[in-house]
Design a protein around this motif. Sequence first.
Motif, PDB file in Angstrom:
ATOM      1  N   GLU A  59       0.813  -1.208   0.000  1.00 23.66           N
ATOM      2  CA  GLU A  59       0.000   0.000   0.000  1.00 23.66           C
ATOM      3  C   GLU A  59       0.846   1.256   0.000  1.00 23.66           C
ATOM      4  OE1 GLU A  59      -2.584  -0.228   3.348  1.00 23.66           O
ATOM      5  OE2 GLU A  59      -3.693  -1.925   2.533  1.00 23.66           O
ATOM      6  N   LYS A  60       1.885   1.248   0.799  1.00 24.33           N
ATOM      7  CA  LYS A  60       2.688   2.460   0.939  1.00 24.33           C
ATOM      8  C   LYS A  60       4.158   2.087   0.929  1.00 24.33           C
ATOM      9  CE  LYS A  60       3.522   6.424   3.854  1.00 24.33           C
ATOM     10  NZ  LYS A  60       3.352   7.024   5.150  1.00 24.33           N
ATOM     11  N   ASN A  61       4.886   2.707   0.045  1.00 24.53           N
ATOM     12  CA  ASN A  61       6.309   2.444  -0.055  1.00 24.53           C
ATOM     13  C   ASN A  61       7.056   3.574   0.627  1.00 24.53           C
ATOM     14  OD1 ASN A  61       8.905   1.864  -0.745  1.00 24.53           O
ATOM     15  ND2 ASN A  61       8.537   1.724  -2.931  1.00 24.53           N
ATOM     16  N   SER A  62       7.877   3.236   1.604  1.00 16.86           N
ATOM     17  CA  SER A  62       8.639   4.275   2.295  1.00 16.86           C
ATOM     18  C   SER A  62      10.136   4.088   2.122  1.00 16.86           C
ATOM     19  CB  SER A  62       8.278   4.270   3.783  1.00 16.86           C
ATOM     20  OG  SER A  62       8.545   3.013   4.339  1.00 16.86           O
ATOM     21  N   PHE A  63      10.514   3.303   1.125  1.00 18.91           N
ATOM     22  CA  PHE A  63      11.923   3.006   0.906  1.00 18.91           C
ATOM     23  C   PHE A  63      12.378   3.461  -0.480  1.00 18.91           C
ATOM     24  CE2 PHE A  63      10.517  -0.504   3.780  1.00 18.91           C
ATOM     25  CZ  PHE A  63      11.228  -0.099   4.891  1.00 18.91           C
ATOM     26  N   PRO A  64      13.672   3.747  -0.616  1.00 16.71           N
ATOM     27  CA  PRO A  64      14.217   4.041  -1.937  1.00 16.71           C
ATOM     28  C   PRO A  64      14.054   2.838  -2.875  1.00 16.71           C
ATOM     29  CG  PRO A  64      15.787   4.583  -0.204  1.00 16.71           C
ATOM     30  CD  PRO A  64      14.667   3.814   0.434  1.00 16.71           C
ATOM     31  N   MET A  65      14.240   3.060  -4.156  1.00 11.67           N
ATOM     32  CA  MET A  65      14.055   2.009  -5.161  1.00 11.67           C
ATOM     33  C   MET A  65      15.126   2.091  -6.242  1.00 11.67           C
ATOM     34  SD  MET A  65      10.808   3.719  -7.096  1.00 11.67           S
ATOM     35  CE  MET A  65      10.971   3.019  -8.707  1.00 11.67           C
ATOM     36  N   ILE A  66      15.321   0.967  -6.940  1.00  7.30           N
ATOM     37  CA  ILE A  66      16.305   0.890  -8.018  1.00  7.30           C
ATOM     38  C   ILE A  66      15.583   0.651  -9.336  1.00  7.30           C
ATOM     39  CG2 ILE A  66      18.280  -0.383  -8.947  1.00  7.30           C
ATOM     40  CD1 ILE A  66      18.919  -1.251  -6.052  1.00  7.30           C
ATOM     41  N   VAL A  67      15.943   1.426 -10.352  1.00  8.10           N
ATOM     42  CA  VAL A  67      15.498   1.145 -11.711  1.00  8.10           C
ATOM     43  C   VAL A  67      16.580   0.267 -12.316  1.00  8.10           C
ATOM     44  CG1 VAL A  67      14.898   2.100 -13.960  1.00  8.10           C
ATOM     45  CG2 VAL A  67      14.214   3.304 -11.866  1.00  8.10           C
ATOM     46  N   CYS A  68      16.170  -0.946 -12.702  1.00 13.63           N
ATOM     47  CA  CYS A  68      17.125  -2.011 -13.039  1.00 13.63           C
ATOM     48  C   CYS A  68      17.491  -2.104 -14.509  1.00 13.63           C
ATOM     49  CB  CYS A  68      16.538  -3.347 -12.593  1.00 13.63           C
ATOM     50  SG  CYS A  68      16.089  -3.406 -10.868  1.00 13.63           S
ATOM     51  N   GLY A  70      19.706  -0.916 -16.296  1.00 13.97           N
ATOM     52  CA  GLY A  70      21.072  -0.469 -16.574  1.00 13.97           C
ATOM     53  C   GLY A  70      21.965  -1.573 -17.044  1.00 13.97           C
ATOM     54  N   PRO A  71      23.210  -1.331 -17.019  1.00 11.85           N
ATOM     55  CA  PRO A  71      23.838  -0.150 -16.439  1.00 11.85           C
ATOM     56  C   PRO A  71      23.749   1.062 -17.374  1.00 11.85           C
ATOM     57  CG  PRO A  71      25.532  -1.717 -17.128  1.00 11.85           C
ATOM     58  CD  PRO A  71      24.194  -2.330 -17.426  1.00 11.85           C
ATOM     59  N   PRO A  72      23.787   2.253 -16.830  1.00 12.39           N
ATOM     60  CA  PRO A  72      23.799   2.537 -15.402  1.00 12.39           C
ATOM     61  C   PRO A  72      22.431   2.259 -14.791  1.00 12.39           C
ATOM     62  CG  PRO A  72      23.615   4.597 -16.574  1.00 12.39           C
ATOM     63  CD  PRO A  72      23.769   3.505 -17.612  1.00 12.39           C
ATOM     64  N   TYR A  73      22.460   1.909 -13.520  1.00 10.88           N
ATOM     65  CA  TYR A  73      21.251   1.702 -12.737  1.00 10.88           C
ATOM     66  C   TYR A  73      20.942   3.022 -12.038  1.00 10.88           C
ATOM     67  CZ  TYR A  73      22.782  -3.047 -13.574  1.00 10.88           C
ATOM     68  OH  TYR A  73      23.195  -4.199 -14.187  1.00 10.88           O
ATOM     69  N   THR A  74      19.683   3.380 -11.983  1.00  9.42           N
ATOM     70  CA  THR A  74      19.325   4.626 -11.314  1.00  9.42           C
ATOM     71  C   THR A  74      18.605   4.306 -10.008  1.00  9.42           C
ATOM     72  OG1 THR A  74      17.352   4.772 -12.706  1.00  9.42           O
ATOM     73  CG2 THR A  74      19.247   6.093 -13.360  1.00  9.42           C
ATOM     74  N   VAL A  75      18.865   5.137  -9.022  1.00  8.94           N
ATOM     75  CA  VAL A  75      18.294   4.934  -7.697  1.00  8.94           C
ATOM     76  C   VAL A  75      17.521   6.198  -7.330  1.00  8.94           C
ATOM     77  CG1 VAL A  75      18.794   4.396  -5.283  1.00  8.94           C
ATOM     78  CG2 VAL A  75      20.231   3.431  -7.103  1.00  8.94           C
ATOM     79  N   TYR A  76      16.300   5.996  -6.865  1.00  6.54           N
ATOM     80  CA  TYR A  76      15.401   7.097  -6.526  1.00  6.54           C
ATOM     81  C   TYR A  76      14.915   6.955  -5.090  1.00  6.54           C
ATOM     82  CZ  TYR A  76      14.928   8.170 -11.497  1.00  6.54           C
ATOM     83  OH  TYR A  76      15.170   8.515 -12.804  1.00  6.54           O
ATOM     84  N   THR A  77      14.506   8.073  -4.528  1.00  9.15           N
ATOM     85  CA  THR A  77      13.774   8.024  -3.271  1.00  9.15           C
ATOM     86  C   THR A  77      12.405   7.418  -3.574  1.00  9.15           C
ATOM     87  OG1 THR A  77      12.928  10.269  -3.575  1.00  9.15           O
ATOM     88  CG2 THR A  77      14.968  10.026  -2.289  1.00  9.15           C
ATOM     89  N   THR A  78      11.604   7.272  -2.571  1.00  8.75           N
ATOM     90  CA  THR A  78      10.291   6.661  -2.686  1.00  8.75           C
ATOM     91  C   THR A  78       9.504   7.206  -3.870  1.00  8.75           C
ATOM     92  OG1 THR A  78      10.266   6.459  -0.312  1.00  8.75           O
ATOM     93  CG2 THR A  78       8.157   6.243  -1.405  1.00  8.75           C
ATOM     94  N   ASN A  79       8.955   6.289  -4.656  1.00 15.28           N
ATOM     95  CA  ASN A  79       8.051   6.642  -5.757  1.00 15.28           C
ATOM     96  C   ASN A  79       8.621   7.679  -6.723  1.00 15.28           C
ATOM     97  OD1 ASN A  79       6.055   4.872  -4.739  1.00 15.28           O
ATOM     98  ND2 ASN A  79       5.499   6.418  -3.231  1.00 15.28           N
ATOM     99  N   TYR A  80       9.883   7.543  -7.058  1.00 21.87           N
ATOM    100  CA  TYR A  80      10.560   8.459  -7.990  1.00 21.87           C
ATOM    101  C   TYR A  80      10.592   9.887  -7.474  1.00 21.87           C
ATOM    102  CZ  TYR A  80      10.152   4.733 -11.522  1.00 21.87           C
ATOM    103  OH  TYR A  80      10.232   3.553 -12.213  1.00 21.87           O
ATOM    104  N   GLY A  81      10.556  10.061  -6.162  1.00 20.96           N
ATOM    105  CA  GLY A  81      10.539  11.404  -5.583  1.00 20.96           C
ATOM    106  C   GLY A  81      11.725  12.249  -6.010  1.00 20.96           C
ATOM    107  N   SER A  82      12.939  11.722  -5.818  1.00 21.64           N
ATOM    108  CA  SER A  82      14.165  12.427  -6.202  1.00 21.64           C
ATOM    109  C   SER A  82      15.185  11.411  -6.681  1.00 21.64           C
ATOM    110  CB  SER A  82      14.776  13.163  -5.004  1.00 21.64           C
ATOM    111  OG  SER A  82      13.906  14.143  -4.515  1.00 21.64           O
ATOM    112  N   LEU A  83      15.944  11.803  -7.668  1.00 20.83           N
ATOM    113  CA  LEU A  83      17.026  10.946  -8.147  1.00 20.83           C
ATOM    114  C   LEU A  83      18.161  11.001  -7.132  1.00 20.83           C
ATOM    115  CD1 LEU A  83      18.352   9.231 -10.408  1.00 20.83           C
ATOM    116  CD2 LEU A  83      19.216  11.392 -11.347  1.00 20.83           C
ATOM    117  N   LEU A  84      18.554   9.836  -6.618  1.00 18.72           N
ATOM    118  CA  LEU A  84      19.687   9.771  -5.699  1.00 18.72           C
ATOM    119  C   LEU A  84      20.999   9.656  -6.458  1.00 18.72           C
ATOM    120  CD1 LEU A  84      18.176   7.367  -3.038  1.00 18.72           C
ATOM    121  CD2 LEU A  84      18.649   9.810  -2.770  1.00 18.72           C
ATOM    122  N   GLY A  85      20.947   9.042  -7.634  1.00 17.33           N
ATOM    123  CA  GLY A  85      22.147   8.927  -8.445  1.00 17.33           C
ATOM    124  C   GLY A  85      22.109   7.726  -9.357  1.00 17.33           C
TER     125      GLY A  85
END
Length: 109
Positions: A59-68, A70-85
């Motif tokens: 129901e609710k995701n409160s964790f960062p996530m990986i877009v797989c 890649g490479p490069p793989y991108t990592v975002y805060t919850t629900n694509y909130g912010s790109l971490l890198g």
Amino acid sequence: MSNEADIAETWRAILSGAPGARHGNPLILEAAYKHAALRAVYPFPTHGTLQFYRDVVIEKNSFPMIVCAGPPYTVYTTNYGSLLGEAATPDEAVELLLSAWPEGDSGRA
């Protein structure tokens, strides 16, 4: 079955490619499984991502996530909130994800 047992079974099914289990990027899944904090939450590979949830009721995701994709793989805060890198390897992507993991959550050391 307890939440902990459900989580362990979900990981087992995904990593072994069990029939009916969700499939994701095996390299990312294996890199994530190395870490206690990630083994303690539900893995949810979906639409080219690896997301994590506290409970089997997604129901609710409160964790960062990986877009797989890649490479490069991108990592975002919850629900694509912010790109971490971006990361060149699955292990680097998981480390980047863990750098934004909530302190003290699910065994994060």
